[in-house]
Design a protein around this motif. Structure first.
Motif, PDB file in Angstrom:
ATOM      1  N   ARG A  48       0.792  -1.195  -0.087  1.00 33.69           N
ATOM      2  CA  ARG A  48      -0.058  -0.034   0.006  1.00 33.69           C
ATOM      3  C   ARG A  48       1.032   1.318   0.067  1.00 33.69           C
ATOM      4  O   ARG A  48       0.567   2.178  -0.708  1.00 33.69           O
ATOM      5  CB  ARG A  48      -1.010  -0.090   1.067  1.00 33.69           C
ATOM      6  CG  ARG A  48      -2.081  -0.958   1.235  1.00 33.69           C
ATOM      7  CD  ARG A  48      -3.009  -1.037   2.221  1.00 33.69           C
ATOM      8  NE  ARG A  48      -3.950   0.229   2.033  1.00 33.69           N
ATOM      9  CZ  ARG A  48      -4.781   0.425   3.234  1.00 33.69           C
ATOM     10  NH1 ARG A  48      -4.863  -0.056   4.360  1.00 33.69           N
ATOM     11  NH2 ARG A  48      -5.493   1.629   2.725  1.00 33.69           N
ATOM     12  N   PHE A  49       2.039   1.228   0.738  1.00 31.06           N
ATOM     13  CA  PHE A  49       3.004   2.400   0.729  1.00 31.06           C
ATOM     14  C   PHE A  49       3.466   2.492  -0.601  1.00 31.06           C
ATOM     15  O   PHE A  49       3.840   3.644  -1.230  1.00 31.06           O
ATOM     16  CB  PHE A  49       3.745   2.404   1.922  1.00 31.06           C
ATOM     17  CG  PHE A  49       3.463   3.141   3.198  1.00 31.06           C
ATOM     18  CD1 PHE A  49       3.699   4.337   3.211  1.00 31.06           C
ATOM     19  CD2 PHE A  49       2.538   2.580   3.973  1.00 31.06           C
ATOM     20  CE1 PHE A  49       3.342   5.102   4.543  1.00 31.06           C
ATOM     21  CE2 PHE A  49       1.968   3.188   5.341  1.00 31.06           C
ATOM     22  CZ  PHE A  49       2.373   4.524   5.373  1.00 31.06           C
ATOM     23  N   ALA A  50       4.100   1.505  -1.248  1.00 30.44           N
ATOM     24  CA  ALA A  50       4.785   1.406  -2.315  1.00 30.44           C
ATOM     25  C   ALA A  50       3.977   1.894  -3.475  1.00 30.44           C
ATOM     26  O   ALA A  50       4.469   2.293  -4.506  1.00 30.44           O
ATOM     27  CB  ALA A  50       5.450  -0.071  -2.744  1.00 30.44           C
ATOM     28  N   GLN A  51       2.637   1.631  -3.463  1.00 25.47           N
ATOM     29  CA  GLN A  51       1.868   2.411  -4.274  1.00 25.47           C
ATOM     30  C   GLN A  51       1.966   3.788  -4.403  1.00 25.47           C
ATOM     31  O   GLN A  51       1.297   4.395  -5.316  1.00 25.47           O
ATOM     32  CB  GLN A  51       0.558   1.802  -4.397  1.00 25.47           C
ATOM     33  CG  GLN A  51       0.345   0.072  -4.656  1.00 25.47           C
ATOM     34  CD  GLN A  51      -0.989  -0.063  -4.572  1.00 25.47           C
ATOM     35  OE1 GLN A  51      -1.794   0.194  -3.785  1.00 25.47           O
ATOM     36  NE2 GLN A  51      -1.218  -1.404  -5.363  1.00 25.47           N
ATOM     37  N   GLU A  52       2.234   4.419  -3.384  1.00 23.98           N
ATOM     38  CA  GLU A  52       1.863   5.769  -3.167  1.00 23.98           C
ATOM     39  C   GLU A  52       3.256   6.691  -3.211  1.00 23.98           C
ATOM     40  O   GLU A  52       3.286   7.556  -3.460  1.00 23.98           O
ATOM     41  CB  GLU A  52       1.111   6.171  -1.950  1.00 23.98           C
ATOM     42  CG  GLU A  52      -0.149   5.435  -1.773  1.00 23.98           C
ATOM     43  CD  GLU A  52      -1.103   5.809  -2.776  1.00 23.98           C
ATOM     44  OE1 GLU A  52      -0.990   6.811  -3.729  1.00 23.98           O
ATOM     45  OE2 GLU A  52      -2.158   5.129  -3.050  1.00 23.98           O
ATOM     46  N   THR A  53       4.589   6.159  -2.638  1.00 24.80           N
ATOM     47  CA  THR A  53       5.528   6.872  -2.169  1.00 24.80           C
ATOM     48  C   THR A  53       6.787   6.211  -1.930  1.00 24.80           C
ATOM     49  O   THR A  53       6.508   4.691  -1.940  1.00 24.80           O
ATOM     50  CB  THR A  53       5.218   7.676  -1.163  1.00 24.80           C
ATOM     51  OG1 THR A  53       6.394   8.738  -0.837  1.00 24.80           O
ATOM     52  CG2 THR A  53       5.224   7.005   0.278  1.00 24.80           C
ATOM     53  N   GLY A  54       7.889   6.744  -1.856  1.00 27.32           N
ATOM     54  CA  GLY A  54       9.179   6.266  -1.348  1.00 27.32           C
ATOM     55  C   GLY A  54       9.373   6.058   0.000  1.00 27.32           C
ATOM     56  O   GLY A  54       8.698   6.442   0.841  1.00 27.32           O
ATOM     57  N   VAL A  55      10.724   6.010   0.473  1.00 26.28           N
ATOM     58  CA  VAL A  55      11.140   6.046   1.709  1.00 26.28           C
ATOM     59  C   VAL A  55      10.992   7.261   2.345  1.00 26.28           C
ATOM     60  O   VAL A  55      10.371   7.402   3.126  1.00 26.28           O
ATOM     61  CB  VAL A  55      12.689   5.480   1.774  1.00 26.28           C
ATOM     62  CG1 VAL A  55      13.012   5.545   3.324  1.00 26.28           C
ATOM     63  CG2 VAL A  55      12.989   4.208   1.134  1.00 26.28           C
ATOM     64  N   MET A 272      10.247  -0.525  -5.647  1.00 22.77           N
ATOM     65  CA  MET A 272       9.100  -0.038  -5.330  1.00 22.77           C
ATOM     66  C   MET A 272       8.175  -0.582  -6.220  1.00 22.77           C
ATOM     67  O   MET A 272       6.973  -1.204  -5.815  1.00 22.77           O
ATOM     68  CB  MET A 272       9.014   1.448  -5.314  1.00 22.77           C
ATOM     69  CG  MET A 272       9.726   2.154  -4.191  1.00 22.77           C
ATOM     70  SD  MET A 272       9.588   4.012  -4.472  1.00 22.77           S
ATOM     71  CE  MET A 272      10.062   4.438  -5.880  1.00 22.77           C
ATOM     72  N   SER A 273       8.389  -0.527  -7.599  1.00 23.47           N
ATOM     73  CA  SER A 273       7.369  -0.982  -8.654  1.00 23.47           C
ATOM     74  C   SER A 273       6.979  -2.585  -8.320  1.00 23.47           C
ATOM     75  O   SER A 273       5.968  -2.893  -8.535  1.00 23.47           O
ATOM     76  CB  SER A 273       7.993  -1.057 -10.131  1.00 23.47           C
ATOM     77  OG  SER A 273       9.348  -1.598 -10.121  1.00 23.47           O
ATOM     78  N   ARG A 274       7.973  -3.530  -7.807  1.00 32.15           N
ATOM     79  CA  ARG A 274       7.581  -4.630  -7.750  1.00 32.15           C
ATOM     80  C   ARG A 274       6.876  -4.750  -6.250  1.00 32.15           C
ATOM     81  O   ARG A 274       5.785  -5.571  -6.361  1.00 32.15           O
ATOM     82  CB  ARG A 274       9.045  -5.569  -7.337  1.00 32.15           C
ATOM     83  CG  ARG A 274       9.627  -5.962  -8.863  1.00 32.15           C
ATOM     84  CD  ARG A 274      10.971  -6.623  -8.726  1.00 32.15           C
ATOM     85  NE  ARG A 274      10.371  -8.041  -8.299  1.00 32.15           N
ATOM     86  CZ  ARG A 274      11.332  -9.077  -7.845  1.00 32.15           C
ATOM     87  NH1 ARG A 274      12.657  -8.821  -7.890  1.00 32.15           N
ATOM     88  NH2 ARG A 274      10.899 -10.121  -7.211  1.00 32.15           N
ATOM     89  N   ILE A 275       7.114  -4.263  -5.274  1.00 30.17           N
ATOM     90  CA  ILE A 275       6.538  -4.153  -4.064  1.00 30.17           C
ATOM     91  C   ILE A 275       5.033  -3.990  -4.330  1.00 30.17           C
ATOM     92  O   ILE A 275       4.081  -4.412  -3.916  1.00 30.17           O
ATOM     93  CB  ILE A 275       6.899  -3.269  -2.856  1.00 30.17           C
ATOM     94  CG1 ILE A 275       8.610  -3.714  -2.660  1.00 30.17           C
ATOM     95  CG2 ILE A 275       6.201  -3.354  -1.669  1.00 30.17           C
ATOM     96  CD1 ILE A 275       9.170  -3.010  -1.644  1.00 30.17           C
ATOM     97  N   ALA A 276       5.080  -2.994  -5.121  1.00 30.64           N
ATOM     98  CA  ALA A 276       3.456  -2.124  -5.366  1.00 30.64           C
ATOM     99  C   ALA A 276       2.698  -3.198  -6.080  1.00 30.64           C
ATOM    100  O   ALA A 276       1.384  -3.100  -6.220  1.00 30.64           O
ATOM    101  CB  ALA A 276       3.813  -1.017  -6.370  1.00 30.64           C
TER     102      ALA A 276
END
Length: 490
Positions: A48-55, A272-276
């Motif tokens: 859910r976070f990776a879909q919206e933003t980075g670290v 991030m793209s893979r986590i999302a």
């Protein structure tokens, strides 16, 4: 409400208001806070976070959300000390501050949100088990519904055996579900790839500015802190009233550290793209990428234990709020009955029955399930807002504050104001449509309020209460029009 109001310098340790109530200590109260806050949401945070933003955006979002919810936790801590005569705080604070009908709306809304939210836990349990036992997903959901029903009534009988046994089990379950999460954090931190982490630092792959990323990520944090009031709701069973405030703050800080850690360390395992793109529970996908398939299995076990623990904690709180409201003659008197083990049996039964009805509906409709998640949050946030506003009222009127300690009053007023603004924002973030649909529920539920007033031989509404009821009716009418017009959807 009964009891004598006292200034802060005169407050003493109290044992609650329920005669013969089973007492629980600081650790059990803290376990109720942690158990009610850590449910299924933590296992979905990476995706859910990776879909919206980075670290960087995640850190800012958690900082803002953590600061806002900390003020609410401090409000509950302050109110537990300033008004030790008020039990089941979320409901009682609304009643004492804004009248009996406002207290009733807070109680019935909070209770309904817990019942609706509890059903989502059984859906998650069955979907997780369905990956191992496909029969749970077969037959149009009948097998899953049957298995969930058995589990629901098993917990009913478990809690009916006694408050001490239920809270002891909750404490054990809380430890059991936290361990896999901590293992995830430690393993992910140990295996963190600095290069991957650096690539995920700024969220450069997202088109929006950092502010826009943070705003979107903030919406993710709106619902994960529900349950911070756990110790306050259960205050009549505390050995020492001061334990209620300590358990609230310590429980919140512990959960906040867990949520933020789970989010941040995930950025060091995968781009991030893979986590999302990971399926939920995304924590399983992250750990599987780090250590292999056994990592995903570990998270799956943690999810099942976590959800069962959260269900137990929320069932305890739902029945407790209903019972205390009836005991204070704000609900029909039959809900104020308890057995020889200090369990509010009728309130528990009604809670289980409502959960059963909602279970039958939501297990057969994916849209209804998603709607239940959102409505749960919206109904819970309004009582939070009223509790924070009550703390502001006490500080402004100087009620319960000694005249020789103005600095303390100013400090607590500032905290309460921040908490009020923050919770008002959360209500806004949940959406006006859900607030209006909450009004649709409140209108027929007011029948319980009318019955209670008749039992007391009193008028159904005072002039001010009728005005509030009229506002609720208007909100319900707008909500129904919105449903018909299509700009509010289920």
């Amino acid at each position: 409400m009964g009891g004598t109001r006292k200034g802060s310098g005169e407050l003493t340790e109290q044992r609650g208001t329920a005669r013969g109530a089973e007492r629980v200590g600081l650790l059990s109260l803290m376990a109720l806070v942690v158990g009610s806050m850590i449910g299924a949401g933590v296992f979905s945070l990476p995706q859910r976070f990776a879909q919206e933003t980075g670290v960087l955006g995640a850190l800012v979002a958690w900082l803002v959300a953590g600061a806002g919810m900390l003020t609410l936790a401090l409000v509950f801590q302050s109110l537990a000390v300033r008004r030790p005569d008020l039990d089941a705080g979320v409901y009682a604070y609304a009643k004492d501050g804004f009248g009996e009908f406002a207290g009733f709306l807070s109680a019935v809304g909070y209770w309904a949100s817990a019942c609706v939210g509890n059903v989502t836990y059984w859906v998650l349990i069955m979907s997780t088990l369905g990956a191992v036992f496909p029969a749970l997903l077969a037959g149009g959901g009948f097998v899953a519904a049957l298995a969930s029903t058995i589990g629901l009534w098993f917990f009913y009988h478990l809690i009916k055996r006694g408050i001490r046994e239920a809270t002891a089990i909750n404490a054990v379950v809380t430890v059991a579900k936290v361990v896999p999460i901590l293992v995830f954090v430690l393993l992910a931190a140990f295996l963190l790839d600095p290069q991957v982490f650096a690539q995920n630092l700024t969220g450069a792959g997202y088109a929006g500015s950092l502010f826009e990323q943070v705003r979107a990520a903030m919406l993710v944090t709106v619902f994960v802190f529900l349950g911070v009031e756990g110790a306050s709701v259960y205050s009549r069973h505390a050995r020492r009233r001061s334990d209620v405030g300590r358990a609230t703050v310590l429980g919140f800080l512990s959960v906040f550290a867990v949520f933020a850690s789970v989010t941040v360390v995930s950025y060091g395992i995968l781009p991030m793209s893979r986590i999302a793109e990971l399926p939920q529970p995304s924590m399983a996908g992250v750990l599987s990428a780090a250590v292999g398939p056994w990592g995903g299995a570990l998270v799956g076990v943690g999810l099942l234990v976590s959800v069962l623990g959260a269900y137990l904690a929320w069932t305890l709180m739902a029945a407790e709020v209903l019972f205390v409201a009836a005991r204070d003659r704000d609900m029909p008197r039959f809900l104020a009955e308890s057995n020889d083990r200090d369990v509010p049996v009728n309130a528990l039964l009604l809670t289980t029955l409502l959960s059963q009805v909602v279970l039958v509906i939501t297990l057969f409709s994916a849209n209804a399930f998603d709607f239940a998640l959102d409505l749960t949050a919206a109904l819970s946030l309004v009582p939070y807002l009223l509790a924070a506003a009550y703390a502001v009222k006490l500080a402004v009127t100087k009620e319960t504050y000694a005249d020789d300690r103005p600095a303390m009053r100013r400090r607590e007023l500032a905290i309460a104001l921040v908490a009020t603004v923050y919770t008002a924002f959360l209500v806004y973030a949940a959406g006006i449509g859900l607030v209006l649909l909450g009004c649709v529920f409140y209108v027929p539920a007011t029948i319980l309020f009318a019955r209670t007033r008749r039992e007391r031989g009193a008028r159904v509404f005072s002039a001010r209460e009728f005005t509030l009821f009229a506002v609720v009716v208007i909100g319900a009418a707008v909500g129904l029009v919105g449903l018909g017009a299509g700009w509010i959807t289920l």
